[in-house]
Design an enzyme around this catalytic site. Structure first.
Site, mmCIF file in Angstrom:
data_model
loop_
_atom_site.group_PDB
_atom_site.id
_atom_site.type_symbol
_atom_site.label_atom_id
_atom_site.label_comp_id
_atom_site.label_asym_id
_atom_site.label_seq_id
_atom_site.Cartn_x
_atom_site.Cartn_y
_atom_site.Cartn_z
ATOM 1 N N GLY A 12 67.959 15.664 29.880
ATOM 2 C CA GLY A 12 68.743 15.048 30.944
ATOM 3 C C GLY A 12 68.193 13.739 31.474
ATOM 4 O O GLY A 12 68.337 13.435 32.660
ATOM 5 N N ARG A 66 87.181 27.867 19.312
ATOM 6 C CA ARG A 66 86.910 26.547 19.903
ATOM 7 C C ARG A 66 87.921 26.234 21.002
ATOM 8 O O ARG A 66 87.593 25.607 22.003
ATOM 9 C CB ARG A 66 86.957 25.471 18.815
ATOM 10 C CG ARG A 66 85.712 25.476 17.935
ATOM 11 C CD ARG A 66 85.795 24.465 16.805
ATOM 12 N NE ARG A 66 86.208 23.150 17.245
ATOM 13 C CZ ARG A 66 85.434 22.308 17.914
ATOM 14 N NH1 ARG A 66 84.203 22.641 18.218
ATOM 15 N NH2 ARG A 66 85.879 21.115 18.256
ATOM 16 N N ILE A 93 80.395 19.506 19.409
ATOM 17 C CA ILE A 93 81.657 18.983 18.891
ATOM 18 C C ILE A 93 82.748 19.418 19.854
ATOM 19 O O ILE A 93 82.979 20.616 20.061
ATOM 20 C CB ILE A 93 81.932 19.494 17.468
ATOM 21 C CG1 ILE A 93 80.844 18.996 16.515
ATOM 22 C CG2 ILE A 93 83.309 19.013 16.982
ATOM 23 C CD1 ILE A 93 80.949 19.559 15.113
ATOM 24 N N HIS A 110 76.152 6.381 23.281
ATOM 25 C CA HIS A 110 75.670 6.537 21.914
ATOM 26 C C HIS A 110 74.522 5.561 21.682
ATOM 27 O O HIS A 110 74.626 4.378 22.032
ATOM 28 C CB HIS A 110 76.791 6.269 20.908
ATOM 29 C CG HIS A 110 76.364 6.481 19.485
ATOM 30 N ND1 HIS A 110 76.224 7.740 18.936
ATOM 31 C CD2 HIS A 110 76.011 5.598 18.509
ATOM 32 C CE1 HIS A 110 75.814 7.616 17.683
ATOM 33 N NE2 HIS A 110 75.672 6.344 17.403
ATOM 34 N N ALA A 180 68.363 0.068 27.393
ATOM 35 C CA ALA A 180 69.817 0.015 27.246
ATOM 36 C C ALA A 180 70.534 1.177 27.927
ATOM 37 O O ALA A 180 71.275 0.988 28.886
ATOM 38 C CB ALA A 180 70.197 -0.055 25.767
ATOM 39 N N GLU A 181 70.296 2.400 27.441
ATOM 40 C CA GLU A 181 71.073 3.545 27.918
ATOM 41 C C GLU A 181 71.023 3.708 29.430
ATOM 42 O O GLU A 181 72.060 3.899 30.084
ATOM 43 C CB GLU A 181 70.587 4.832 27.252
ATOM 44 C CG GLU A 181 70.830 4.889 25.757
ATOM 45 C CD GLU A 181 70.337 6.201 25.150
ATOM 46 O OE1 GLU A 181 70.599 7.261 25.749
ATOM 47 O OE2 GLU A 181 69.698 6.166 24.080
#
Length: 207
Positions: A12, A66, A93, A110, A180-181
Site C-alpha cells: 500500500g 467472477r 483481473i 501502471h 513518478a507514481e
C-alpha cells in the site's frame, strides 16, 4: 466531496502517498472512504486502520464465479457511496460487470510509460525486468482510466524516470515509485475531484 475507494493487494505504498497528499492538501475536495484488498494479510489494511478508514477483504476464489465477485465489489462500492475507484497495486483481473459499473470512474497506476511494457502479464517487478531487458534509457509511470482492456484506457498523466547504469528491477521499481507514481496518482485524483478533466474521443483533456 469526491468519495474514493482504493483497491490494493500488498504494502500500500501508493495508498500511503494518497493519504499523505490528502493530509498535506495536495489532494483537495476528496475523502478516502474505503480500502479494498484481495488479501487478508495486506499491509495496506493496517495503513487504512491507522487512519480509521473502513476496509474489507474480498478474495476472488471464494466466490462461485467472477461475476459474483464483481457483484460483491459493486455492492461494497455502493454501500460506501463511492464516486471514484483507484486501483493502486491491485493485482486482480477485474470482472467485466465491475468495470462496466464504474466506467469513467475508475483509474489505475501502471509502472511504465504506456503503451510500452504494459498489457497482460505486465505487473509489479515484471514491468521493470522488461524495461531493463529491452535496454530502455527512460521509463516512468502512467495513470489511466480503466476500460475492458488491460492498461488500454484513456491516459490521464504520465511522468518519465531515467534508467540508470547498474539498475536492478528492485532499484528501478523504487525510483519509479518515488519519482513518478507517488506524484502523478495524487495529482490525477485531485484533477478528477475538482472537475478539471474530461474524456473526449477516448482522450483525456484538461478543462
Amino acid at each position: 466531496m469526491l468519495k474514493v475507494a482504493v483497491c490494493v493487494s500488498g504494502g500500500g505504498t501508493n495508498l500511503q502517498a494518497i493519504l499523505d497528499s490528502v493530509e498535506e492538501g495536495r489532494i483537495t475536495n476528496t475523502e478516502i472512504s474505503l480500502v479494498v484488498s484481495n488479501k487478508s494479510g495486506a499491509y495496506a489494511l493496517e495503513r487504512a486502520e491507522a487512519k480509521h478508514i473502513p476496509s474489507c477483504v474480498l478474495v476472488p476464489k471464494e466466490f462461485e464465479s467472477r461475476e459474483a465477485f464483481g457483484e460483491a465489489l459493486v455492492q461494497k462500492m455502493k454501500e460506501a457511496d463511492i464516486d471514484l475507484v483507484v486501483l493502486a497495486g491491485y493485482l486482480v483481473i477485474l470482472p467485466a460487470n465491475f468495470v462496466k459499473a464504474f466506467e469513467g470512474r475508475m483509474i489505475n497506476i501502471h509502472p511504465s510509460l504506456i503503451p510500452s511494457h504494459c498489457g497482460p502479464g505486465y505487473y509489479g517487478l515484471k514491468v521493470h525486468e522488461s524495461v531493463l531487458a529491452r535496454g530502455n534509457k527512460v521509463t516512468g509511470a502512467t495513470v489511466h482510466f480503466v476500460d475492458e482492456g488491460t492498461d488500454s484506457g484513456p491516459i490521464i498523466l504520465q511522468k518519465a524516470v531515467e534508467v540508470q547504469e547498474g539498475d536492478t528491477p528492485e532499484v528501478l521499481q523504487k525510483r519509479v515509485m518515488e519519482q513518478a507514481e507517488w506524484n502523478i496518482l495524487p495529482e490525477a485524483i485531485d484533477l478528477i475531484a475538482n472537475g478539471r478533466i474530461e474524456i473526449k474521443d477516448n482522450l483525456v483533456r484538461r478543462k
